[in-house]
Design a protein around this motif. Structure first.
Motif, PDB file in Angstrom:
ATOM      1  N   ALA A  56       3.773   1.117  -4.155  1.00 57.58           N
ATOM      2  CA  ALA A  56       4.776   1.609  -3.210  1.00 57.58           C
ATOM      3  C   ALA A  56       6.177   1.236  -3.691  1.00 57.58           C
ATOM      4  CB  ALA A  56       4.528   1.031  -1.820  1.00 57.58           C
ATOM      5  N   ASP A 101      -1.665   6.264   1.729  1.00 58.27           N
ATOM      6  CA  ASP A 101      -1.820   7.272   0.693  1.00 58.27           C
ATOM      7  C   ASP A 101      -2.435   6.657  -0.560  1.00 58.27           C
ATOM      8  OD1 ASP A 101      -1.610   9.848  -0.299  1.00 58.27           O
ATOM      9  OD2 ASP A 101       0.377   9.525  -1.150  1.00 58.27           O
ATOM     10  N   THR A 129       0.855  -1.185   0.000  1.00 52.87           N
ATOM     11  CA  THR A 129       0.000   0.000   0.000  1.00 52.87           C
ATOM     12  C   THR A 129       0.889   1.233   0.000  1.00 52.87           C
ATOM     13  OG1 THR A 129      -1.614  -1.202   1.354  1.00 52.87           O
ATOM     14  CG2 THR A 129      -1.883   1.190   1.195  1.00 52.87           C
ATOM     15  N   LYS A 130       0.531   2.240  -0.759  1.00 52.12           N
ATOM     16  CA  LYS A 130       1.271   3.498  -0.711  1.00 52.12           C
ATOM     17  C   LYS A 130       1.068   4.144   0.650  1.00 52.12           C
ATOM     18  CE  LYS A 130       1.806   5.147  -5.450  1.00 52.12           C
ATOM     19  NZ  LYS A 130       1.517   6.267  -6.377  1.00 52.12           N
TER      20      LYS A 130
END
Length: 329
Positions: A236, A228, A218-219
Motif C-alpha cells: 500500500a 485489494d 494491506t492494499k
C-alpha cells in the motif's frame, strides 16, 4: 410542420430530463440528510484511576488518536500528546473532510454530548445528530471496557474552545452519503473486556481494532474500502509527511519466507524496533505513539503476525529503498 413537431418533442424531452434531474436531486438530498438508526451502547465514563490510565494508554499509544485529532501547530512529524482540538483536513474525491475537536469543550468539542452518544459514534459510526460518519475510525470492535476507558480519558482533558468548520461535501459526496454510506457496526457481539496478554488472539485485537495496522499494511480499494490484497501483504502507498512528491510502500508482515519483511527477526528484535522510535523523519508510521506500547502488546502483535497465511506480495525485502523512496508519478 415537421420542424415544429421536432421542436415540441425536444421541448418535452428537455422538460422530462429537467424533471428527472430535479427529482433525483431532491431524493439525493433527502437520502444524504437522513438519520440512521443504531443502538446506544451502555457506556458510562468513569473517574477510576485504572480506567483513566487505560484510556490514556490507548489514546496516546496504540490508538494514536492525536495523529488525526491533535493540534496542527506547530508543524511536526507527530501530533501525539497534543491537545485533541482537531482541524486536520482530508481532501477526498467526495469533498473536504475535517477532523473534529474532541476535547470536552461544551461549545466546540464533545462536552455537549452524552457518553452513550460518543460510544455510538465510536462503535457504529453514527454521529450524535443521527447522520452517518465516514468510516475513518476502525474501533467498532473495541471491547466495552476500552470504549469506556477512551471516553473517560477524553472527559478529563482540558476543554479547548476551537471551532472546526463543517465538512464541504460535493455532489458526488452527497450521492455517496445518500446511497453508499451505511454504518457497519461491530462484526461480532462486542466483548465486555479483553485483558492484555502476549497472545496471538490479543495481537489480532490490537492490529485490527485498536492500532488499525491492517489498513496500512494491506492494499485497499479506496472506491469501496475493501481489501485489494491479502491482509498484511503490504504494497500500500502512503504519502510521506510534508512531502507530496514522496510515498512510502508498506512492507509485507506475513511470515512468507521470500516476501515477509520480518523473516529472521526474533521476537525481541521486533519489540526493540518499536522502542527505538522514528528512524526516517518523514515516515507516515506513528512511531511516537507506538514507541510507548508495552512489551506485552508488542509481543502479542508479533505472535499474531506469525499466524498469518504467507503472502507473496508487497515490496521486495531485498530492495529496502523501495519502501523508503517510491515516488509519485
Amino acid at each position: 410542420m415537421q420542424k415544429s413537431s421536432w421542436k415540441k418533442k425536444l421541448t418535452r424531452i428537455g422538460a422530462v430530463a429537467l424533471s428527472l434531474g430535479v427529482v433525483g436531486s431532491v431524493v439525493t438530498y433527502v437520502r444524504a440528510n437522513r438519520r440512521v438508526d443504531a443502538p446506544y451502547p451502555n457506556i458510562q465514563a468513569s473517574k477510576e484511576p485504572a480506567v483513566l490510565e487505560r484510556g490514556r494508554y490507548l489514546v496516546e499509544g496504540p490508538a494514536h488518536c492525536g495523529e488525526c485529532h491533535g493540534a496542527l501547530e506547530p508543524k511536526a512529524v507527530s501530533r501525539t500528546g497534543r491537545p485533541l482540538i482537531g482541524g486536520q483536513e482530508f481532501e477526498l474525491p467526495v469533498g473536504t473532510f475535517r477532523v473534529p475537536n474532541i476535547t470536552p469543550d461544551p461549545e466546540t468539542g464533545i462536552g455537549r454530548f452524552k457518553d452513550e452518544e460518543l460510544a455510538r459514534m465510536i462503535r457504529y459510526g453514527v454521529k450524535p445528530d443521527g447522520h452517518a460518519a465516514l468510516p475513518f475510525m476502525p474501533y467498532a470492535d473495541l471491547c466495552d471496557d476500552d470504549v469506556t476507558a477512551i471516553i473517560s480519558y477524553l472527559r478529563v482533558q482540558k476543554p479547548v474552545k476551537h471551532v472546526v468548520l463543517d465538512h464541504d461535501v460535493n455532489a458526488l459526496g452527497r450521492v455517496v452519503q445518500g446511497f453508499v454510506l451505511e454504518p457497519k457496526g461491530p462484526t461480532h457481539p462486542p466483548r465486555k473486556s479483553f485483558a492484555p496478554a502476549a497472545t496471538a488472539e490479543y495481537g489480532d485485537y490490537l492490529t485490527h481494532n485498536v492500532g488499525n495496522c491492517v489498513m496500512c499494511h494491506t492494499k485497499v480499494d479506496f472506491r469501496t474500502g475493501a481489501f485489494d490484497g491479502p491482509a498484511f501483504g503490504g504494497g500500500a502507498l502512503h504519502d510521506a509527511i510534508d512531502n507530496p512528491k514522496k510515498q512510502f510502500v508498506t512492507p509485507n508482515l506475513t511470515p512468507a519466507p521470500r516476501w515477509g519483511w520480518l523473516q529472521g527477526w526474533p521476537e525481541d528484535a521486533f519489540v526493540a524496533r518499536f522502542g527505538a522510535g522514528r528512524v526516517h523523519h518523514d515516515s507516515p508510521m506513528p512511531w511516537e505513539a507506538f514507541k510507548g506500547m508495552t512489551d506485552i502488546d508488542l509481543r502479542a502483535i508479533y505472535r499474531y503476525l506469525q499466524t498469518l497465511p504467507p503472502a507473496a506480495t508487497g515490496p521486495d525485502p531485498r530492495e529496502h529503498q523501495v519502501v523508503l523512496s517510491a515516488q509519485n508519478p
